[in-house]
Scaffold this motif. Sequence first.
Motif, short mmCIF file in Angstrom:
data_model
loop_
_atom_site.label_atom_id
_atom_site.label_comp_id
_atom_site.label_asym_id
_atom_site.label_seq_id
_atom_site.Cartn_x
_atom_site.Cartn_y
_atom_site.Cartn_z
N VAL A 1 0.82 -0.84 12.89
CA VAL A 1 0.76 0.27 11.94
C VAL A 1 0.83 -0.30 10.54
O VAL A 1 1.44 -1.34 10.29
CB VAL A 1 1.92 1.28 12.15
CG1 VAL A 1 1.83 1.97 13.49
CG2 VAL A 1 3.27 0.60 11.97
N PRO B 1 -1.53 4.44 11.90
CA PRO B 1 -1.78 3.55 13.04
C PRO B 1 -3.10 2.82 12.83
O PRO B 1 -3.97 3.29 12.08
CB PRO B 1 -1.85 4.52 14.23
CG PRO B 1 -2.33 5.80 13.62
CD PRO B 1 -1.74 5.86 12.25
N GLY C 1 -6.41 4.63 12.44
CA GLY C 1 -6.10 6.06 12.38
C GLY C 1 -6.06 6.59 10.97
O GLY C 1 -6.57 6.00 10.03
N CYS D 1 5.64 7.25 15.67
CA CYS D 1 5.25 6.14 16.52
C CYS D 1 5.34 6.49 18.01
O CYS D 1 4.50 6.07 18.81
CB CYS D 1 6.10 4.91 16.21
SG CYS D 1 5.69 4.13 14.63
N GLU E 1 4.92 9.45 19.16
CA GLU E 1 3.79 10.36 19.38
C GLU E 1 2.50 9.57 19.61
O GLU E 1 1.65 9.97 20.40
CB GLU E 1 3.65 11.28 18.16
CG GLU E 1 2.47 12.23 18.23
CD GLU E 1 2.31 13.03 16.95
OE1 GLU E 1 1.16 13.35 16.60
OE2 GLU E 1 3.34 13.31 16.29
N TRP E 2 2.36 8.43 18.91
CA TRP E 2 1.17 7.59 19.05
C TRP E 2 1.26 6.65 20.25
O TRP E 2 0.34 5.87 20.49
CB TRP E 2 0.96 6.76 17.79
CG TRP E 2 0.62 7.57 16.57
CD1 TRP E 2 -0.06 8.75 16.54
CD2 TRP E 2 0.96 7.26 15.22
NE1 TRP E 2 -0.18 9.20 15.25
CE2 TRP E 2 0.43 8.31 14.40
CE3 TRP E 2 1.64 6.22 14.59
CZ2 TRP E 2 0.58 8.32 13.03
CZ3 TRP E 2 1.79 6.23 13.22
CH2 TRP E 2 1.26 7.28 12.44
#
Length: 417
Positions: free
Chosen positions: A88, A128, A131, A299, A301-302
Amino acid sequence: CSLQQRAFISGHSGAGFCAPEPSEGWPAVADERFFWNRRMMLLLVGPELLRWGLVLMQGFIAIGQVATPPRPLEIEEFCSDVPDKASVDVALISRRSVRHCGTRFHARGIDEEGNVAGFVETEQLLRPEGGRWRSLVQIRGSIPVFWEQRAASINGVAPLGLSRDPILAAGALVLHEKEMNERYGHLLYVDLLSHRSHEKLLSDALQKAGDRAYAGAESTRRTIQSFDFKEKLKASPDTQTLESHLVHLLKGAVDLHGFYEQQQATQQTGVIRTNCLDCLDRTNFAQYFLVWYWVEKACREWGMHVLVDPTPRPPSPPPPPPQPQGNWLASAWSTVTTAVSKARGAEEHDDRPPLRMILHSMWADQADALSLQYTGTGSTMTPLLRGRTATVASSLESTMTSVNRFYQNNFEDGVRQ
């Protein structure tokens, strides 16, 4: 201006650091609150050439990238459920306001136009790999009433007092909160002042000024949440316990206010406004705690929990073979060296998550930078923010910073102001 403001100005929902420049140029649309050389540029080149100027900001900027750390072979079997590679990008930007600015004891409280001393807008950015950028904005500023503080005496105590009755601050308070609501949405005060010292005078004054400003009725656009930072830290010197208490208290507001994300309909609908006495050491800690809650949630969530989970401790090496019973000296030496080796291993192993380590460094550097601009010294709480445990060395470092700050505030601030 923040990522969200840049997108609004450019008219592109996906605009970010590389947003197309407006036809009139960025200096013409830059946020005046953080445009430190605007007046000088207007005097030198005039409005017609302003677009060719360079916008200067005072504050702090840090940019970095965190990637999945290499996994030692001995712990590979414990990490089989996480991706081999993840990264990230992170950025931290703090913008110090040009309004009601000054050094520590020369700029306190609020002015007639609703501007407060020590106002800083802090934006944490996260993306990310491949992203979109996400942005979370927090602000800080002096207690918005009319107050002042003299330089510290030889015993280290800096007397403070109200320069006007809080009732007379109601008008300026309304102006301040109106601007904050227009720019950020709902305003949540997080007041970190002590409840058992002279600092309580300011908390009570804010409440009194608010009661007068809104005729005793609670405004739906503002909320005040008190959290005695010093008392909590004294009760439990472990910063993890302090963090747990603060996040538990405020995570609902962080979730409710939301955040901004590129190319999405998500917007940040409110802002947390943190203050302590100087809006430096305690404030920086509190804002970091809330940022880490937000970053950790994103993080996970990703699917990048490897970046926010504690680093697994490698298995301990096998114990040395037993020494012959007859050689008592060799046996004693082996016992001592084994104990020392274990102690060193405990000290050398840092189980902080990779992303938390870089954020610790960023926020500690920011604490020193903002403190240097306002007080002439670094932050007194930097050692703890860098993740160090409280030791004699860290206590001595904080004491030396306090002594240096005492000298700067008493003998140098007048010249700097």
